[in-house]
Scaffold this motif. Structure first.
Motif, PDB file in Angstrom:
ATOM      1  N   GLU A 140       0.724  -1.351  -0.252  1.00 22.05           N
ATOM      2  CA  GLU A 140       0.079   0.055  -0.043  1.00 22.05           C
ATOM      3  C   GLU A 140       1.077   1.074  -0.070  1.00 22.05           C
ATOM      4  O   GLU A 140       0.446   2.403  -0.327  1.00 22.05           O
ATOM      5  CB  GLU A 140      -0.922   0.032   1.323  1.00 22.05           C
ATOM      6  CG  GLU A 140      -1.967  -1.031   1.242  1.00 22.05           C
ATOM      7  CD  GLU A 140      -2.723  -1.331  -0.069  1.00 22.05           C
ATOM      8  OE1 GLU A 140      -3.197  -0.107  -0.609  1.00 22.05           O
ATOM      9  OE2 GLU A 140      -2.815  -2.528  -0.563  1.00 22.05           O
ATOM     10  N   ASP A 141       2.087   1.117   0.392  1.00 19.35           N
ATOM     11  CA  ASP A 141       2.925   2.231   0.265  1.00 19.35           C
ATOM     12  C   ASP A 141       3.660   2.266  -1.024  1.00 19.35           C
ATOM     13  O   ASP A 141       4.424   1.200  -1.439  1.00 19.35           O
ATOM     14  CB  ASP A 141       4.310   1.762   1.451  1.00 19.35           C
ATOM     15  CG  ASP A 141       5.236   2.835   1.480  1.00 19.35           C
ATOM     16  OD1 ASP A 141       5.129   3.899   0.712  1.00 19.35           O
ATOM     17  OD2 ASP A 141       6.208   2.629   2.076  1.00 19.35           O
ATOM     18  N   GLU A 142       3.509   3.266  -1.674  1.00 21.06           N
ATOM     19  CA  GLU A 142       4.118   3.452  -3.135  1.00 21.06           C
ATOM     20  C   GLU A 142       5.556   3.355  -3.288  1.00 21.06           C
ATOM     21  O   GLU A 142       5.992   2.786  -4.156  1.00 21.06           O
ATOM     22  CB  GLU A 142       3.644   4.686  -3.634  1.00 21.06           C
ATOM     23  CG  GLU A 142       4.346   5.443  -4.892  1.00 21.06           C
ATOM     24  CD  GLU A 142       3.740   6.736  -4.955  1.00 21.06           C
ATOM     25  OE1 GLU A 142       4.712   7.418  -5.806  1.00 21.06           O
ATOM     26  OE2 GLU A 142       2.881   7.185  -4.474  1.00 21.06           O
ATOM     27  N   ARG A 143       6.378   3.932  -2.242  1.00 31.00           N
ATOM     28  CA  ARG A 143       7.807   3.888  -2.212  1.00 31.00           C
ATOM     29  C   ARG A 143       8.318   2.372  -2.027  1.00 31.00           C
ATOM     30  O   ARG A 143       9.293   2.009  -2.970  1.00 31.00           O
ATOM     31  CB  ARG A 143       8.265   4.503  -1.143  1.00 31.00           C
ATOM     32  CG  ARG A 143       8.258   6.014  -1.145  1.00 31.00           C
ATOM     33  CD  ARG A 143       9.324   6.659  -2.497  1.00 31.00           C
ATOM     34  NE  ARG A 143       8.557   7.741  -3.229  1.00 31.00           N
ATOM     35  CZ  ARG A 143       8.195   8.030  -4.293  1.00 31.00           C
ATOM     36  NH1 ARG A 143       8.646   7.140  -5.073  1.00 31.00           N
ATOM     37  NH2 ARG A 143       7.844   8.880  -4.702  1.00 31.00           N
ATOM     38  N   PHE A 172       7.980   0.449  -5.461  1.00 26.02           N
ATOM     39  CA  PHE A 172       8.651   1.093  -6.358  1.00 26.02           C
ATOM     40  C   PHE A 172       9.955   0.453  -6.321  1.00 26.02           C
ATOM     41  O   PHE A 172      10.836   0.086  -7.151  1.00 26.02           O
ATOM     42  CB  PHE A 172       8.552   2.522  -6.573  1.00 26.02           C
ATOM     43  CG  PHE A 172       9.516   3.274  -7.368  1.00 26.02           C
ATOM     44  CD1 PHE A 172       9.174   3.327  -8.717  1.00 26.02           C
ATOM     45  CD2 PHE A 172      10.591   3.795  -7.026  1.00 26.02           C
ATOM     46  CE1 PHE A 172       9.978   3.737  -9.725  1.00 26.02           C
ATOM     47  CE2 PHE A 172      11.281   4.462  -7.963  1.00 26.02           C
ATOM     48  CZ  PHE A 172      11.100   4.468  -9.348  1.00 26.02           C
ATOM     49  N   SER A 215       6.650   7.004 -10.343  1.00 28.71           N
ATOM     50  CA  SER A 215       5.693   6.190  -9.596  1.00 28.71           C
ATOM     51  C   SER A 215       4.531   6.842  -9.158  1.00 28.71           C
ATOM     52  O   SER A 215       4.666   7.702  -8.183  1.00 28.71           O
ATOM     53  CB  SER A 215       6.734   5.504  -8.478  1.00 28.71           C
ATOM     54  OG  SER A 215       5.956   4.807  -7.800  1.00 28.71           O
ATOM     55  N   SER A 216       3.536   6.544  -9.735  1.00 32.40           N
ATOM     56  CA  SER A 216       2.396   7.389  -9.245  1.00 32.40           C
ATOM     57  C   SER A 216       1.365   6.409  -8.499  1.00 32.40           C
ATOM     58  O   SER A 216       0.958   5.344  -8.715  1.00 32.40           O
ATOM     59  CB  SER A 216       1.667   7.825 -10.402  1.00 32.40           C
ATOM     60  OG  SER A 216       2.340   8.660 -11.022  1.00 32.40           O
ATOM     61  N   GLY A 217       0.697   7.105  -7.424  1.00 36.79           N
ATOM     62  CA  GLY A 217      -0.167   6.234  -6.481  1.00 36.79           C
ATOM     63  C   GLY A 217      -0.733   7.302  -5.712  1.00 36.79           C
ATOM     64  O   GLY A 217      -0.330   8.438  -5.428  1.00 36.79           O
ATOM     65  N   SER A 218      -1.823   6.997  -4.881  1.00 36.17           N
ATOM     66  CA  SER A 218      -2.411   7.768  -3.956  1.00 36.17           C
ATOM     67  C   SER A 218      -2.617   7.150  -2.684  1.00 36.17           C
ATOM     68  O   SER A 218      -2.076   5.993  -2.578  1.00 36.17           O
ATOM     69  CB  SER A 218      -4.075   8.224  -4.405  1.00 36.17           C
ATOM     70  OG  SER A 218      -4.760   7.208  -4.561  1.00 36.17           O
ATOM     71  N   VAL A 244      -2.648   2.217  -4.642  1.00 32.05           N
ATOM     72  CA  VAL A 244      -1.322   2.019  -5.541  1.00 32.05           C
ATOM     73  C   VAL A 244      -1.315   0.930  -6.406  1.00 32.05           C
ATOM     74  O   VAL A 244      -1.720   0.102  -6.108  1.00 32.05           O
ATOM     75  CB  VAL A 244      -0.062   1.545  -4.278  1.00 32.05           C
ATOM     76  CG1 VAL A 244       1.295   1.414  -4.935  1.00 32.05           C
ATOM     77  CG2 VAL A 244      -0.038   2.625  -3.239  1.00 32.05           C
ATOM     78  N   HIS A 266      -0.287  -1.596  -8.928  1.00 28.45           N
ATOM     79  CA  HIS A 266       0.951  -2.538  -9.237  1.00 28.45           C
ATOM     80  C   HIS A 266       1.115  -2.733 -10.724  1.00 28.45           C
ATOM     81  O   HIS A 266       0.930  -3.765 -10.779  1.00 28.45           O
ATOM     82  CB  HIS A 266       0.757  -3.875  -8.367  1.00 28.45           C
ATOM     83  CG  HIS A 266       0.656  -3.515  -7.044  1.00 28.45           C
ATOM     84  ND1 HIS A 266       0.137  -4.441  -6.226  1.00 28.45           N
ATOM     85  CD2 HIS A 266       0.836  -2.753  -5.957  1.00 28.45           C
ATOM     86  CE1 HIS A 266       0.049  -4.073  -4.741  1.00 28.45           C
ATOM     87  NE2 HIS A 266       0.618  -2.780  -4.813  1.00 28.45           N
TER      88      HIS A 266
END
Length: 184
Positions: free
Chosen positions: A21-24, A27, A94-97, A101, A103
């Motif tokens: 759930e964490d974009e970083r 990535f 890397s885009s997400g909210s 996120v 995948h």
């Protein structure tokens, strides 16, 4: 491909699943190894990673005629690929909210159309697997990378042609240098 599959397999072996759930985290743990491996084994490209601020980053903004710089929220890139001549070849975002996120990897091309307006086209999208159940999604990831390689190769041919033209050679070479001087 074998190195990407190996990294995928290692991710599947993790006893405590990653919190993607964490974009970083997604990535860094999944996307960077795929692109790093692609670059090492398929191109003469190197990557710079993670929220990069650089002169290269500043050079990627569209011309002033397309937007008003004061009204644009400038963001740092998550990475970019540099070609052999140190020019930017690939931009990575890397885009997400917080709520979602994705995948996935999306290959997007940007160019000027016939009206000199920017056009952005999503060429390929692939869901990136992180579990054994998603293994067949690797096919789409490899298709995306194969298409990126085709684009890369086409661009390298253009760069080579422009470099040749810059020193006075036009178009295809009809004679080798040796043949030229033998007939003089």
């Amino acid at each position: 491909m074998k190195y990407i599959i190996s990294d995928y397999y290692q991710n599947c072996l993790v006893q405590t699943p990653y919190n993607f759930e964490d974009e970083r985290t997604f990535f860094c743990e999944v996307i960077i190894p795929i692109l790093k491996t692609f670059a090492i084994h398929n191109t003469n490209m190197t990557f710079k990673w993670c929220e990069k601020q650089s002169k290269e980053n500043r050079s990627t903004w569209l011309q002033n005629s397309d937007y008003k710089p004061k009204n644009v929220e400038r963001r740092l890139l998550d990475g970019y690929g540099l070609s052999e001549n140190k020019g930017i070849a690939v931009l990575i975002e890397s885009s997400g909210s917080e709520s979602k996120v994705a995948h996935s990897l999306t290959l997007t091309t940007t160019s000027l159309n016939y009206n000199k307006k920017w056009q952005i086209i999503d060429v390929r999208t692939a869901t990136v697997p992180t579990t054994k159940e998603g293994k067949y999604n690797l096919v789409k990831v490899f298709e995306l990378l194969a298409h990126l390689k085709e684009i890369w190769d086409d661009q390298q041919k253009i760069v080579s042609q422009l470099e040749a033209e810059a020193v006075g050679f036009g178009g295809a070479f009809e004679k080798t240098v040796e043949e030229h001087f033998q007939h003089q």
